[in-house]
Design a protein around this motif. Structure first.
Motif, PDB file in Angstrom:
ATOM      1  N   ARG A 165      -5.669   9.167  -0.423  1.00 41.44           N
ATOM      2  CA  ARG A 165      -6.111   7.860   0.065  1.00 41.44           C
ATOM      3  C   ARG A 165      -5.060   6.790  -0.209  1.00 41.44           C
ATOM      4  NH1 ARG A 165     -12.426   7.268  -0.512  1.00 41.44           N
ATOM      5  NH2 ARG A 165     -12.999   9.444  -0.299  1.00 41.44           N
ATOM      6  N   TRP A 166      -5.126   5.708   0.576  1.00 42.42           N
ATOM      7  CA  TRP A 166      -4.248   4.564   0.368  1.00 42.42           C
ATOM      8  C   TRP A 166      -4.586   3.913  -0.967  1.00 42.42           C
ATOM      9  CZ3 TRP A 166      -0.120   3.155   3.172  1.00 42.42           C
ATOM     10  CH2 TRP A 166      -0.004   3.620   4.482  1.00 42.42           C
TER      11      TRP A 166
ATOM     12  N   THR B 211      -3.811   0.287  -2.840  1.00 45.56           N
ATOM     13  CA  THR B 211      -3.367  -1.029  -2.381  1.00 45.56           C
ATOM     14  C   THR B 211      -3.430  -2.059  -3.496  1.00 45.56           C
ATOM     15  OG1 THR B 211      -4.187  -0.537  -0.168  1.00 45.56           O
ATOM     16  CG2 THR B 211      -3.833  -2.848  -0.686  1.00 45.56           C
TER      17      THR B 211
ATOM     18  N   ALA C  32       6.846  -1.264   7.223  1.00 45.43           N
ATOM     19  CA  ALA C  32       6.224   0.001   6.849  1.00 45.43           C
ATOM     20  C   ALA C  32       7.234   1.120   6.986  1.00 45.43           C
ATOM     21  CB  ALA C  32       5.008   0.280   7.728  1.00 45.43           C
TER      22      ALA C  32
ATOM     23  N   ARG D 243       3.744   7.542   2.498  1.00 46.53           N
ATOM     24  CA  ARG D 243       4.077   6.455   3.411  1.00 46.53           C
ATOM     25  C   ARG D 243       3.627   5.161   2.768  1.00 46.53           C
ATOM     26  NH1 ARG D 243       0.092   7.262   8.627  1.00 46.53           N
ATOM     27  NH2 ARG D 243      -1.847   7.497   7.474  1.00 46.53           N
ATOM     28  N   ALA D 244       4.353   4.084   3.115  1.00 41.06           N
ATOM     29  CA  ALA D 244       4.111   2.802   2.460  1.00 41.06           C
ATOM     30  C   ALA D 244       4.113   1.682   3.481  1.00 41.06           C
ATOM     31  CB  ALA D 244       5.193   2.548   1.413  1.00 41.06           C
ATOM     32  N   SER D 245       3.415   0.605   3.144  1.00 40.25           N
ATOM     33  CA  SER D 245       3.449  -0.602   3.963  1.00 40.25           C
ATOM     34  C   SER D 245       3.333  -1.801   3.032  1.00 40.25           C
ATOM     35  CB  SER D 245       2.310  -0.604   4.993  1.00 40.25           C
ATOM     36  OG  SER D 245       1.068  -0.677   4.343  1.00 40.25           O
TER      37      SER D 245
ATOM     38  N   SER E 276       0.843  -1.194   0.000  1.00 31.24           N
ATOM     39  CA  SER E 276       0.000   0.000   0.000  1.00 31.24           C
ATOM     40  C   SER E 276       0.875   1.240   0.000  1.00 31.24           C
ATOM     41  CB  SER E 276      -0.895   0.028   1.246  1.00 31.24           C
ATOM     42  OG  SER E 276      -1.728  -1.100   1.282  1.00 31.24           O
ATOM     43  N   LEU E 277       0.359   2.293  -0.626  1.00 30.67           N
ATOM     44  CA  LEU E 277       1.073   3.560  -0.717  1.00 30.67           C
ATOM     45  C   LEU E 277       0.075   4.695  -0.579  1.00 30.67           C
ATOM     46  CD1 LEU E 277       3.828   4.924  -1.352  1.00 30.67           C
ATOM     47  CD2 LEU E 277       3.248   4.738  -3.772  1.00 30.67           C
ATOM     48  N   GLN E 278       0.412   5.682   0.254  1.00 31.68           N
ATOM     49  CA  GLN E 278      -0.489   6.806   0.492  1.00 31.68           C
ATOM     50  C   GLN E 278       0.274   8.125   0.362  1.00 31.68           C
ATOM     51  OE1 GLN E 278      -1.819   7.407   4.520  1.00 31.68           O
ATOM     52  NE2 GLN E 278      -3.609   8.569   3.861  1.00 31.68           N
TER      53      GLN E 278
ATOM     54  N   TRP F 287       6.370   8.800   7.192  1.00 31.40           N
ATOM     55  CA  TRP F 287       6.278   9.729   6.083  1.00 31.40           C
ATOM     56  C   TRP F 287       7.682   9.957   5.539  1.00 31.40           C
ATOM     57  CZ3 TRP F 287       1.799  10.488   3.975  1.00 31.40           C
ATOM     58  CH2 TRP F 287       0.639  10.412   4.756  1.00 31.40           C
TER      59      TRP F 287
END
Length: 133
Positions: free
Chosen positions: A91-92, A94, A127, A116-118, A84-86, A130
């Protein structure tokens, strides 16, 4: 005159001097063999890698975009993977499912924006906070 079937030593040395630089250049063009999947999935330069027990999360940045992939440490049977990336204020985005090697790529517009990413592979995850601010 009888031929021994062997080349003079000078020619062998000259051939080696020509072949070695060509092999080195080929290695620079192709890059490291173990990183082929991650490198081909996202464009841009690698800016952050978060390693975890079953894989890694890789964040790439081009001029106005950020891209992320989750790469399995050992490719194998299909297993649950997600990435996921925001962008800040957005919004995220995914990509999740059952994959063998990597989840993603996920790309967002990130010109002058933090992201930010997870990501997760199997049961382990990683994860970032920022980044790219």
């Amino acid at each position: 005159m009888r031929s021994s079937g062997r080349r003079p030593a000078g020619l062998r040395g000259a051939a080696a001097l020509l072949v070695l630089p060509l092999l080195g250049a080929l290695g620079l063009v192709l890059g490291p063999a173990g990183d082929a999947q991650g490198a081909s999935a996202c464009s841009g330069r690698l800016v952050k890698t978060v390693a975890f027990s079953t894989g890694s999360l890789r964040v790439y940045k081009s001029r106005s975009y950020a891209c992320v992939v989750a790469v399995a440490k050992k490719p194998g049977p299909r297993r649950a993977m997600s990435v996921s990336l925001q962008p800040r204020g957005g919004r995220w985005v995914t990509d999740s499912g059952r994959f063998t090697t990597l989840a993603g790529p996920v790309t967002v517009h990130a010109l002058n924006r933090c992201v930010r990413a997870s990501g997760s592979v199997g049961g382990a995850s990683g994860a970032t906070g920022w980044i790219l601010c």
